[in-house]
Design an enzyme around this catalytic site. Structure first.
Site, PDB file in Angstrom:
ATOM      1  N   ASP A   1       0.867  -1.186   0.000  1.00  0.00           N
ATOM      2  CA  ASP A   1       0.000   0.000   0.000  1.00  0.00           C
ATOM      3  C   ASP A   1       0.901   1.232   0.000  1.00  0.00           C
ATOM      4  O   ASP A   1       1.529   1.539   1.016  1.00  0.00           O
ATOM      5  CB  ASP A   1      -0.884   0.024   1.252  1.00  0.00           C
ATOM      6  CG  ASP A   1      -1.902  -1.108   1.296  1.00  0.00           C
ATOM      7  OD1 ASP A   1      -1.694  -2.125   0.593  1.00  0.00           O
ATOM      8  OD2 ASP A   1      -2.880  -0.994   2.051  1.00  0.00           O
TER       9      ASP A   1
ATOM     10  N   LYS B   1      -6.916   3.459  -2.495  1.00  0.00           N
ATOM     11  CA  LYS B   1      -7.206   3.367  -1.064  1.00  0.00           C
ATOM     12  C   LYS B   1      -7.400   4.762  -0.502  1.00  0.00           C
ATOM     13  O   LYS B   1      -6.668   5.690  -0.859  1.00  0.00           O
ATOM     14  CB  LYS B   1      -6.056   2.636  -0.371  1.00  0.00           C
ATOM     15  CG  LYS B   1      -6.137   2.573   1.141  1.00  0.00           C
ATOM     16  CD  LYS B   1      -4.935   1.824   1.705  1.00  0.00           C
ATOM     17  CE  LYS B   1      -4.852   1.918   3.211  1.00  0.00           C
ATOM     18  NZ  LYS B   1      -3.665   1.211   3.761  1.00  0.00           N
TER      19      LYS B   1
ATOM     20  N   LYS C   1     -10.158   0.320  -1.534  1.00  0.00           N
ATOM     21  CA  LYS C   1      -9.954   0.009  -0.121  1.00  0.00           C
ATOM     22  C   LYS C   1     -10.294   1.222   0.736  1.00  0.00           C
ATOM     23  O   LYS C   1      -9.777   2.308   0.522  1.00  0.00           O
ATOM     24  CB  LYS C   1      -8.509  -0.421   0.142  1.00  0.00           C
ATOM     25  CG  LYS C   1      -8.224  -0.727   1.617  1.00  0.00           C
ATOM     26  CD  LYS C   1      -6.805  -1.240   1.808  1.00  0.00           C
ATOM     27  CE  LYS C   1      -6.462  -1.396   3.280  1.00  0.00           C
ATOM     28  NZ  LYS C   1      -5.084  -1.904   3.487  1.00  0.00           N
TER      29      LYS C   1
END
Length: 228
Positions: free
Chosen positions: A91, A153, A183
């Site tokens: 991430d 995300k 996300k």
């Protein structure tokens, strides 16, 4: 509609990213993830490799975290090292300042640098949505897709502007369609909030309090959960 506990668990990156985290806490995180049935654990790069028995639990880590103000080369090197140390997913945090300056092209370049450095990991791009306008959220999502990311995300959970919102998740989902995952992470502390993110279009959730969130899903309707 409400998602079931088991379906929700399979969407969770069970997360421990506090700066004072210890290896003992990571071991406990892994054990809890296996017990809860979460999709993955998400830990800092310094905690890799994970030596505990993972079972079916995947390993995620972060890159350029939490500020995003690292050079593309530094982010790429960090991602490559994490992949070698066993991370299944990375991430990465974008350089938000570049996006604010209207340089989505440079944001795309840094994402591509990470993508090329770690081609075999699932790449999620943290855009820090609470700090962005709607137009900037769209631009960040488009840059992420163009650079070959797998997910966008919402948040690191460390930015003063806040974490995930259903509005941001919905906008991100509308922008990337079914081509990328979405996300939601940051400030999701109960089942109602988690369910709202799923209804808005989230396909993965980043949670540190996964057990508490899942406890709230115990009464969810089984048939509703099948839709997810």
């Amino acid at each position: 509609m409400q998602i079931t506990r088991s379906a929700l668990a399979k969407m969770i990156d069970h997360t421990l990213l506090k700066t004072d985290s210890t290896r003992a806490q990571v071991a406990a995180l892994v054990a809890e993830a296996r017990e809860l049935g979460t999709f993955s654990v998400c830990v800092s790069p310094s905690m890799l490799p994970i030596t505990e028995e993972l079972g079916e639990v995947k390993v995620a880590t972060v890159c350029g975290f939490p500020s995003g103000n690292h050079t593309p080369a530094a982010k790429a090197a960090e991602a490559a090292e994490s992949a070698k140390l066993g991370a299944d997913e990375v991430d990465m945090v974008i350089n938000i300042g570049l996006l604010k300056e209207g340089r989505a092209d440079l944001v795309e370049e840094e994402i591509r640098a990470v993508r090329e450095a770690a081609p075999d990991v699932l790449l999620k791009v943290i855009i820090e949505s609470a700090a962005l306008t709607d137009d900037e959220i769209v631009a960040a999502c488009k840059a992420s897709e163009a650079a070959g990311a797998d997910y966008v995300k919402t948040s690191t959970g460390f930015h003063p502007s806040g974490g995930a919102s259903a509005h941001a998740v919905k906008l991100m989902a509308e922008t990337v369609g079914d081509r990328l995952g979405v996300k939601a992470s940051g400030g999701i502390r109960d089942f109602a909030s988690a369910n709202a993110m799923v209804e808005a279009g989230a396909t993965r959730l980043g949670l540190s309090g996964s057990a508490a969130v899942l406890e709230g899903a115990d009464g969810a309707d089984v048939e509703a959960g099948d839709d997810y």
